[in-house]
Design an enzyme around this catalytic site. Structure first.
Site, PDB file in Angstrom:
ATOM      1  N   CYS A 250      -1.869   1.244   2.740  1.00 24.75           N
ATOM      2  CA  CYS A 250      -2.857   2.291   3.081  1.00 24.75           C
ATOM      3  C   CYS A 250      -3.944   1.734   3.976  1.00 24.75           C
ATOM      4  O   CYS A 250      -4.418   2.409   4.898  1.00 24.75           O
ATOM      5  CB  CYS A 250      -3.515   2.844   1.818  1.00 24.75           C
ATOM      6  SG  CYS A 250      -2.359   3.544   0.642  1.00 24.75           S
TER       7      CYS A 250
HETATM    8  C1  BEZ Z   1       0.041   0.280  -0.567  1.00 19.72           C
HETATM    9  O1  BEZ Z   1      -0.688   0.999   0.070  1.00 19.72           O
HETATM   10  O2  BEZ Z   1       0.263  -0.858  -0.224  1.00 19.72           O
HETATM   11  C2  BEZ Z   1       0.723   0.782  -1.816  1.00 19.72           C
HETATM   12  C3  BEZ Z   1       0.111   1.721  -2.605  1.00 19.72           C
HETATM   13  C4  BEZ Z   1       0.734   2.138  -3.776  1.00 19.72           C
HETATM   14  C5  BEZ Z   1       1.971   1.635  -4.117  1.00 19.72           C
HETATM   15  C6  BEZ Z   1       2.589   0.700  -3.289  1.00 19.72           C
HETATM   16  C7  BEZ Z   1       1.971   0.275  -2.130  1.00 19.72           C
END
Ligand code: BEZ
Length: 210
Positions: A45
């Site tokens: 994210c």
């Molecule tokens: C991420 O943004 O890296 C992420 C968020 C939730 C689950 C897996 C990855």
């Protein structure tokens, strides 16, 4: 609630990093992109938000407002945004919804219980100036989105809203387009007096109209 193509984008009022927003009012006459994140302070994210901030001028050029969302509250987004600016090189320059009560997530069906009961999946919605849903895509949490693809779809949507054409596989702005299947040859003669190439009677190709 399931949100399908052609549905009116559900309206809401929500707290964001840029103050309280009434979604439809905020969109005004613009196109919109609403996209959700599983959680604050997560790596994928972080890169997505930095990338969207970097290419925001491309959305502005197309009269598109972008807005992000996660189920964490606004004060958490604000702390996270400092990290995004530091690590991604561009401060987040669009509002982020703090959807702690999951109101917007539920309206847009952004929580998929088989993926997670609590986190939003990576949803993307493109909304037209008529407030209708033009595209929805759902990505798994582990896959960062391709926002250049979102821009490409916006180019196609904006072109096909103006002209009775469709865009072929992997089309990008400026490439040849296809005359819509519902357009007869007689109508096409009026719409596209410059002519077209008939590859098959159902596959008629012409340069992108301006
Ligand atoms: C991420 O943004 O890296 C992420 C968020 C939730 C689950 C897996 C990855």
């Amino acid at each position: 609630m399931t949100v399908r193509l052609g549905d009116t984008a559900p309206d809401f009022t929500a707290a964001t990093t840029q103050g309280t927003i009434n979604f439809h009012e905020w969109l005004g006459e613009s196109w919109g992109v609403l996209f959700s994140h599983p959680k604050d302070f997560t790596p994928v994210c972080t890169t997505e938000l930095g990338y969207v901030a970097r290419i925001k001028p491309e959305f502005d050029k197309r009269n598109v407002k972008v807005i992000g969302l996660s189920v964490d509250p606004v004060d958490s987004h604000e702390k996270w945004e400092a990290d995004i600016a530091e690590t991604q090189g561009t401060p987040v320059n669009f509002p982020m919804i703090g959807d702690a009560d999951k109101n917007v997530s539920n309206l847009y069906d952004m929580i998929h219980p088989n993926a997670s009961d609590t986190m939003t999946v990576r949803s993307v919605f493109i909304i037209g100036p008529d407030k209708k849903i033009k595209l929805s895509i759902t990505y798994p949490a582990s896959t960062g989105r391709n926002f250049d693809e979102i821009l490409r779809v916006i180019d196609s949507l904006q072109l096909t809203a103006k002209f009775k054409v469709a865009t072929p596989a992997n089309w990008t702005d400026g490439q040849d387009v296809i005359i819509g299947a519902a357009v007869s040859d007689d109508e096409a003669k009026t719409l596209f007096p410059q002519g077209w190439k008939t590859v098959k009677p159902y596959l008629r190709v012409l340069p992108q109209p301006k």
